[in-house]
Design an enzyme around this catalytic site. Structure first.
Site, PDB file in Angstrom:
ATOM      1  N   PRO A  96      33.076  27.606  13.617  1.00 61.96           N
ATOM      2  CA  PRO A  96      33.192  27.823  12.169  1.00 61.96           C
ATOM      3  C   PRO A  96      34.578  28.382  11.832  1.00 61.96           C
ATOM      4  CG  PRO A  96      31.382  29.136  13.104  1.00 61.96           C
ATOM      5  CD  PRO A  96      32.033  28.425  14.239  1.00 61.96           C
ATOM      6  N   GLY A 102      38.311  32.796  16.009  1.00 56.91           N
ATOM      7  CA  GLY A 102      39.529  32.300  16.683  1.00 56.91           C
ATOM      8  C   GLY A 102      39.739  30.800  16.592  1.00 56.91           C
ATOM      9  N   SER A 104      41.789  29.060  14.698  1.00 56.27           N
ATOM     10  CA  SER A 104      43.195  28.611  14.633  1.00 56.27           C
ATOM     11  C   SER A 104      43.863  28.754  15.999  1.00 56.27           C
ATOM     12  CB  SER A 104      43.968  29.339  13.536  1.00 56.27           C
ATOM     13  OG  SER A 104      43.847  30.721  13.669  1.00 56.27           O
ATOM     14  N   ALA A 105      43.501  29.795  16.751  1.00 55.79           N
ATOM     15  CA  ALA A 105      44.047  29.941  18.107  1.00 55.79           C
ATOM     16  C   ALA A 105      43.551  28.796  18.991  1.00 55.79           C
ATOM     17  CB  ALA A 105      43.617  31.275  18.708  1.00 55.79           C
ATOM     18  N   ALA A 106      42.263  28.477  18.863  1.00 57.47           N
ATOM     19  CA  ALA A 106      41.682  27.424  19.706  1.00 57.47           C
ATOM     20  C   ALA A 106      42.330  26.067  19.424  1.00 57.47           C
ATOM     21  CB  ALA A 106      40.163  27.353  19.486  1.00 57.47           C
ATOM     22  N   ASP A 147      43.611  36.229  20.662  1.00 57.21           N
ATOM     23  CA  ASP A 147      42.846  34.999  20.434  1.00 57.21           C
ATOM     24  C   ASP A 147      43.372  33.834  21.276  1.00 57.21           C
ATOM     25  OD1 ASP A 147      41.769  36.668  18.555  1.00 57.21           O
ATOM     26  OD2 ASP A 147      41.890  35.253  16.895  1.00 57.21           O
TER      27      ASP A 147
END
Ligand code: MEV
Length: 313
Positions: A96, A102, A104-106, A147
């Site tokens: 979600p 996280g 945006s990090a992923a 993250d």
């Protein structure tokens, strides 16, 4: 063609206090973002998601607007690999967005890894974590490395401000139910609220931060020995201390109390608070806990693998 996936993250212990120099514990969870990358003959970046298809000229990948993390990750990958062919990225996410998990990090580390793989350029998990942090910094202006490191490296990490990141060797995976309030909030604003509270009551709030720091070290030992009962207790204490910092709210507290009543060993908010998500430690009664947490909840566990190549052709 290459498909890469990266996990979401949660903060198990120590959020907010980590801003004041105490360690925190982050864990990758089995909710992933998948990026399929292919080369294109035209010099452009095409991004496809379930919702839309957008195309950008390769020479102006500015880190602004929609897909800014993706654009920045592609720009850094092209710079790092020395290649400049067109790229098509198809992104499918189970994480979600804007919920503190996280996403945006992923997506940043998944795109970096996918483009490097596409050009057959080796990138270690540690190098990936560093480049991922650079993407977040260049898009946001400032970013914690937590993250991107968690999504790149996977497992459970001890974040030691100013002294790097250490892997915690788990005795067993950590079974969680995550409940999301759907309330979006700015991490910066919540962190600023804690700073104001500390400015008004430093002699009290500094003690709370120290206490969280001690709790994190105990939690590390409980993770290493697989002592879930102690972990649950420490989660409840950490939640009490986060309440003292003023970062919980009714939507979180309702879910936390309901999860405990439904059989969770412990429950707390995760990340910045004031909305976002909470976590419940539930080795048993998982379905019951999930039910009381409502529709935006899911059962998950430790993602031992960080960013990984799913397939390569
Ligand atoms: C947010 O996920 C965690 C905070 O501790 C902020 C930070 O560490 O950057 C609240």
């Amino acid at each position: 063609m290459v498909v890469v996936s990266s996990p979401a993250k949660i903060i198990l212990f120590g959020e907010h206090a980590v801003v004041y120099g105490t360690p925190a514990i982050a864990m990758a969870i089995e909710r992933r973002i998948f990026v399929k990358a292919e080369t294109l003959s035209e010099k452009k970046l095409v991004v496809l998601t379930g919702r839309k298809k957008v195309s950008f000229p390769l020479h102006i990948l500015t880190p602004e607007g929609e897909f800014r993390y993706v654009k920045k990750a592609v720009a850094i990958s092209l710079e790092n690999t020395g290649y400049s062919s067109g790229i098509k990225l198809e992104i499918n996410s189970e994480i979600p967005r804007a919920s503190g998990l996280g996403s945006s990090a992923a997506v940043s580390v998944a795109v970096l890894k996918a483009v490097h793989e596409l050009y057959d350029v080796e990138l270690s998990p540690e190098e990936l974590a560093k480049l991922g942090h650079r993407v977040e910094r260049e898009v946001q202006g400032a970013a914690s490395p937590t993250d991107t490191a968690t999504s790149a490296l996977g497992g459970v990490l001890l974040i030691k401000p100013g002294a790097g990141i250490e892997r915690i060797e788990l005795n067993r995976d950590i079974p969680l139910v995550v409940g999301c309030t759907g309330i979006k909030r700015s991490t910066g604003k919540v962190v600023a609220g804690v700073r104001e509270l500390r400015d008004r009551h430093p002699e009290i709030i500094d003690g709370v931060m120290e206490c969280i720091g001690r709790l994190v070290l105990k939690a590390k030992c409980a993770l290493e020995s697989g002592d879930l009962k102690t972990l649950g207790e420490l989660m409840d204490i950490n939640q009490g201390l986060l309440e003292a910092l003023g970062v919980s709210n009714l939507a979180l507290a309702r879910r936390i109390y309901s999860a405990r009543k439904a059989g969770a060993l412990g429950a707390k908010l995760t990340g910045a608070g004031a909305g976002g998500c909470m976590i419940a430690l539930a080795p048993e009664h998982q379905e019951k806990v999930k039910k009381v947490l409502g529709k935006n909840s899911f059962i998950t566990t430790t993602a031992r693998a960080g960013t990984k190549v799913e397939s390569l052709e």
